[in-house]
Design a protein around this motif. Structure first.
Motif, PDB file in Angstrom:
ATOM      1  N   ILE A   1       1.299   1.480 -17.452  1.00 17.88           N
ATOM      2  CA  ILE A   1       0.656   2.795 -17.921  1.00 17.88           C
ATOM      3  C   ILE A   1       1.367   3.805 -17.076  1.00 17.88           C
ATOM      4  N   TYR A   2       1.744   3.887 -15.890  1.00 20.72           N
ATOM      5  CA  TYR A   2       2.697   4.931 -15.454  1.00 20.72           C
ATOM      6  C   TYR A   2       4.159   5.279 -16.018  1.00 20.72           C
ATOM      7  N   LEU A   3       4.431   3.979 -16.634  1.00 15.83           N
ATOM      8  CA  LEU A   3       5.699   3.776 -17.258  1.00 15.83           C
ATOM      9  C   LEU A   3       5.755   4.555 -18.543  1.00 15.83           C
TER      10      LEU A   3
ATOM     11  N   GLN B   1       4.797  10.196  -6.506  1.00 14.77           N
ATOM     12  CA  GLN B   1       6.121  10.475  -5.839  1.00 14.77           C
ATOM     13  C   GLN B   1       7.254   9.841  -6.776  1.00 14.77           C
ATOM     14  N   SER B   2       8.651  10.133  -6.369  1.00 15.81           N
ATOM     15  CA  SER B   2       9.733   9.597  -7.011  1.00 15.81           C
ATOM     16  C   SER B   2       9.882   7.995  -6.513  1.00 15.81           C
ATOM     17  N   SER B   3       9.319   7.669  -5.343  1.00 19.25           N
ATOM     18  CA  SER B   3       9.444   6.160  -4.819  1.00 19.25           C
ATOM     19  C   SER B   3       8.765   6.266  -3.519  1.00 19.25           C
ATOM     20  N   PHE B   4       8.673   4.993  -2.935  1.00 23.09           N
ATOM     21  CA  PHE B   4       8.102   5.144  -1.519  1.00 23.09           C
ATOM     22  C   PHE B   4       9.017   4.532  -0.574  1.00 23.09           C
ATOM     23  N   SER B   5       8.831   4.919   0.570  1.00 24.27           N
ATOM     24  CA  SER B   5       9.710   4.781   1.811  1.00 24.27           C
ATOM     25  C   SER B   5      10.243   3.342   1.896  1.00 24.27           C
ATOM     26  N   LEU B   6       9.331   2.247   1.876  1.00 16.34           N
ATOM     27  CA  LEU B   6       9.681   0.920   2.043  1.00 16.34           C
ATOM     28  C   LEU B   6      10.331   0.476   0.831  1.00 16.34           C
ATOM     29  N   PHE B   7      10.327   0.642  -0.160  1.00 17.46           N
ATOM     30  CA  PHE B   7      10.899   0.385  -1.257  1.00 17.46           C
ATOM     31  C   PHE B   7      12.482   0.196  -1.275  1.00 17.46           C
ATOM     32  N   SER B   8      13.053   1.136  -0.745  1.00 15.04           N
ATOM     33  CA  SER B   8      14.682   0.812  -0.497  1.00 15.04           C
ATOM     34  C   SER B   8      15.020   0.600   0.887  1.00 15.04           C
ATOM     35  N   GLN B   9      13.979   0.105   1.697  1.00 13.67           N
ATOM     36  CA  GLN B   9      14.275   0.058   3.353  1.00 13.67           C
ATOM     37  C   GLN B   9      14.685  -1.253   3.424  1.00 13.67           C
TER      38      GLN B   9
ATOM     39  N   LEU C   1       0.739  -1.053   0.065  1.00 13.29           N
ATOM     40  CA  LEU C   1      -0.025   0.081   0.033  1.00 13.29           C
ATOM     41  C   LEU C   1       0.849   1.098  -0.069  1.00 13.29           C
ATOM     42  N   ASP C   2       2.034   1.214   0.617  1.00  8.15           N
ATOM     43  CA  ASP C   2       2.916   2.251   0.455  1.00  8.15           C
ATOM     44  C   ASP C   2       3.011   2.755  -1.045  1.00  8.15           C
ATOM     45  N   GLY C   3       3.392   1.636  -1.709  1.00  7.72           N
ATOM     46  CA  GLY C   3       3.513   1.748  -3.233  1.00  7.72           C
ATOM     47  C   GLY C   3       2.535   2.402  -3.764  1.00  7.72           C
ATOM     48  N   LEU C   4       1.187   1.629  -3.609  1.00  7.99           N
ATOM     49  CA  LEU C   4       0.191   2.567  -4.272  1.00  7.99           C
ATOM     50  C   LEU C   4      -0.195   3.744  -3.875  1.00  7.99           C
TER      51      LEU C   4
ATOM     52  N   LEU D   1       8.369   4.107 -10.669  1.00  9.83           N
ATOM     53  CA  LEU D   1       8.378   5.683 -10.124  1.00  9.83           C
ATOM     54  C   LEU D   1       9.772   5.900 -10.032  1.00  9.83           C
ATOM     55  N   GLU D   2      10.617   5.242  -9.721  1.00  8.53           N
ATOM     56  CA  GLU D   2      12.081   5.924  -9.785  1.00  8.53           C
ATOM     57  C   GLU D   2      12.526   6.004 -11.350  1.00  8.53           C
ATOM     58  N   VAL D   3      11.929   5.521 -12.394  1.00  8.95           N
ATOM     59  CA  VAL D   3      12.614   5.745 -13.691  1.00  8.95           C
ATOM     60  C   VAL D   3      11.817   6.982 -14.073  1.00  8.95           C
ATOM     61  N   ASN D   4      10.644   7.295 -13.782  1.00  5.61           N
ATOM     62  CA  ASN D   4       9.760   8.405 -14.134  1.00  5.61           C
ATOM     63  C   ASN D   4      10.348   9.732 -13.381  1.00  5.61           C
ATOM     64  N   HIS D   5      11.018   9.568 -12.527  1.00  2.78           N
ATOM     65  CA  HIS D   5      11.663  10.904 -11.928  1.00  2.78           C
ATOM     66  C   HIS D   5      12.993  10.885 -12.202  1.00  2.78           C
ATOM     67  N   SER D   6      13.608  10.052 -12.778  1.00  2.00           N
ATOM     68  CA  SER D   6      15.015   9.985 -13.101  1.00  2.00           C
ATOM     69  C   SER D   6      15.624  11.016 -14.420  1.00  2.00           C
ATOM     70  N   ILE D   7      16.710  11.507 -14.010  1.00  2.00           N
ATOM     71  CA  ILE D   7      17.216  12.616 -15.161  1.00  2.00           C
ATOM     72  C   ILE D   7      18.383  11.914 -15.624  1.00  2.00           C
ATOM     73  N   ASP D   8      18.690  10.567 -15.765  1.00  2.00           N
ATOM     74  CA  ASP D   8      19.660   9.930 -16.110  1.00  2.00           C
ATOM     75  C   ASP D   8      20.006  10.040 -17.528  1.00  2.00           C
ATOM     76  N   ASN D   9      20.903   9.970 -18.254  1.00  2.00           N
ATOM     77  CA  ASN D   9      21.212   9.790 -19.738  1.00  2.00           C
ATOM     78  C   ASN D   9      20.795   8.802 -20.341  1.00  2.00           C
ATOM     79  N   THR D  10      20.653   7.695 -19.795  1.00  2.00           N
ATOM     80  CA  THR D  10      20.355   6.495 -20.082  1.00  2.00           C
ATOM     81  C   THR D  10      18.983   6.045 -19.765  1.00  2.00           C
ATOM     82  N   LEU D  11      18.062   7.051 -19.995  1.00  2.00           N
ATOM     83  CA  LEU D  11      16.571   6.876 -19.383  1.00  2.00           C
ATOM     84  C   LEU D  11      16.098   5.930 -20.471  1.00  2.00           C
ATOM     85  N   GLU D  12      16.183   6.066 -21.658  1.00  2.00           N
ATOM     86  CA  GLU D  12      15.488   5.008 -22.692  1.00  2.00           C
ATOM     87  C   GLU D  12      15.854   3.635 -22.410  1.00  2.00           C
ATOM     88  N   ALA D  13      17.193   3.390 -22.034  1.00  2.00           N
ATOM     89  CA  ALA D  13      17.401   2.016 -21.544  1.00  2.00           C
ATOM     90  C   ALA D  13      16.911   1.643 -20.453  1.00  2.00           C
TER      91      ALA D  13
END
Length: 527
Positions: free
Chosen positions: A396-398, A275-283, A265-268, A339-351
């Motif tokens: 859809i979000y991606l 959001q760019s992520s959810f707190s328990l994702f990287s916990q 539910l944190d993810g939902l 969520l992480e990819v959608n808020h990334s400014i990485d040059n390798t975003l497409e990959a």
């Protein structure tokens, strides 16, 4: 005189006698009706309560919807007597024509035991029965109903019982029961000194129910409070369940499930809030994954799985003991990747998008069938249903931010409807690959409405999924120049609106979202 409970009597004659206490009625036992306490309740040290006779009363006409109960309205105790007479007996048909609005879904074959020593007033409470018949399947982290006939029930604090009753009342068509039971549900917030796993469970239930009522900021705050307390208690570590179970394997499994319910539910919540992520994702977490639903709800000793989420990532095979809940957890993890990819400014975003897209597609292809005829008969395995729902939403979000179809965010009453369709000239619009992928995901997501089992008993979070379907399919109508594709999208819009209508029978948020979606379709000229 013939015994009133013999099969030869008519349906109306099988209704509970006005001269019997509630505990005896629930057990279908003869009551000597002594006041204030009958002989049976006195001998078993059970609270003896009688239901007020309503013979000769008539319901008043024109009573405002918001008025509280009066003596001529259906009272909670009267409803309790009726529900126990209809759902706990062998004949499950509703015999009172004035109460035909109750959804008579198949219920688990768990009648109240006849042994006085084993009887549990909690398990036989009609509103708690409605909780387990409807809500528990979609959010199965409290102890199962069979465990309420064991000594574990004595550990359940009153605010958890109040929350279960309040949630159960949402599955009865008369909303006045919800009004009566609502204050007790909020007792979880009153005890500021209590800081244990039950407080986490209570805050989590409250967050779900507030979201389902459209109180989304309050829901989010309670959710975050539950997560903070869970981490403070160490519920993300494997030893918490064992140390707080007091020797009960069922209680230990409930604690593991509570943490993973927080994770999902944190993810939902994070996805709905963009959001760019959810707190328990990287916990850091080493909690073992939940066991199979049939094992958990079966009422026997549970041998916990030894697999962690990292193990599951390496081998998703059912042969290795993967439960349907585990697939739901993995879907939430994949949503976190999106969520992480959608808020990334990485040059390798497409990959990175291609990698996550492949992960989502692979997860869908490896999902077992959501049809589970071994436990819920014709009903769905709700955990696999949600795994599909979350994965389609993740697709859809991606792809939506990268597609040629334009959407804009705006301030809306609900998180579910924060996107607005931007007007587009169909003659200048080509569907790129990203648009095709998330349109296909929306098609598959809306198809979930057509699956067996009652929609009103599915997770309240299905509301936001259906809202996303309507928004995407409305955009598809606006950009398509092919009449057959427009008609197909309109049919799917109607399908999703129908799903929202059914969810709205239980949850206020679905009613609000349905009206917003209808208004949106009208504004853009869809009929």
């Amino acid at each position: 005189m013939q015994d009133p409970v013999t099969p030869s009597k008519s349906p109306s004659a099988r209704q509970p006698s006005a001269l019997a206490c509630m505990p005896c009625r629930r057990r279908h036992l003869k009551c000597d009706t002594l006041v204030p306490t009958c002989t049976r309740c006195l001998s078993t040290n059970t609270e003896c309560r009688y239901v007020r006779s309503r013979r000769g009363l008539r319901t008043k006409q024109g009573i405002p919807h918001t008025q509280r109960f009066d003596e001529d309205m259906l009272a909670a105790e009267d409803f309790a007597a009726w529900l126990n007479a209809t759902t706990l007996a062998t004949d499950l048909e509703v015999s009172d024509p004035t109460l035909q609005g109750l959804d008579t879904l198949p219920i688990w074959d768990i009648p109240c035991p006849q042994d006085d020593a084993a009887i549990s007033e909690i398990a036989c409470d009609p509103m708690i029965q409605l909780y387990y018949q409807n809500f528990h399947r979609s959010h199965p982290f409290l102890i199962p109903i069979k465990a309420l006939h064991s000594s574990i029930r004595h550990r359940i604090p009153p605010f958890i019982q109040g929350l279960m009753r309040y949630i159960g009342a949402h599955y009865y068509p008369d909303p006045r029961f919800r009004d009566e039971l609502r204050p007790a549900a909020y007792n979880v917030l009153l005890d500021s000194t209590r800081r244990d796993g039950f407080k986490v469970q209570g805050l989590l239930l409250l967050a779900i129910i507030e979201h389902a009522h459209g109180q989304e900021e309050s829901a989010y705050l309670n959710m975050q409070t539950a997560i903070e307390l869970a981490l403070e208690l160490g519920m993300n570590r494997s030893n918490f369940a064992r140390m707080n179970a007091e020797g009960s394997s069922v209680m230990a499994e409930s604690w593991r499930r509570t943490f993973w319910e927080l994770y999902v539910l944190d993810g939902l919540f994070a996805a709905m809030r963009d959001q760019s992520s959810f707190s328990l994702f990287s916990q850091r977490k080493d909690v073992c994954l939940p066991c199979a639903e049939a094992l958990y709800n079966g009422g026997s000793e549970i041998t916990p799985t030894t697999r962690t989420l990292e193990d599951f990532k390496q081998d998703r095979s059912v042969d290795q003991g993967s439960s349907s809940f585990a697939y739901r957890i993995e879907a939430a993890r994949n949503l976190g990747l999106v969520l992480e990819v959608n808020h990334s400014i990485d040059n390798t975003l497409e990959a990175r998008v291609e990698t996550v897209d492949a992960t989502l597609a692979s997860s869908l292809m490896q999902l077992p069938s959501s049809q589970d005829t071994t436990y819920y008969s014709s009903n769905l395995d709700e955990m696999l249903f949600q795994a599909e729902m979350i994965t389609y939403l993740a697709i859809i979000y991606l792809h939506r931010p990268l597609s040629s179809m334009r959407f804009a965010s705006f301030q809306a009453r609900t998180w579910c409807t924060r996107l607005r369709i931007c007007s587009t000239n169909p003659s200048t619009m080509d569907l790129d690959l990203h648009s095709q992928k998330f349109l296909r995901a929306a098609d598959l997501l809306s198809n979930l409405v057509t699956l067996p089992s009652a929609i009103k008993s599915r997770t309240p979070f299905f509301t936001c999924a259906l809202a996303m379907c309507v928004i995407v399919h409305t955009a598809a109508c606006l950009i398509s120049s092919a009449p057959e594709k427009v008609e197909s999208s309109k049919a799917r819009i109607q399908l999703s609106i129908g799903g929202l209508n059914m969810l709205g029978k239980s949850w206020p948020l679905a009613r609000v979202v349905k009206q917003q979606m209808l208004n949106m379709c009208q504004e853009v000229g869809l009929r």
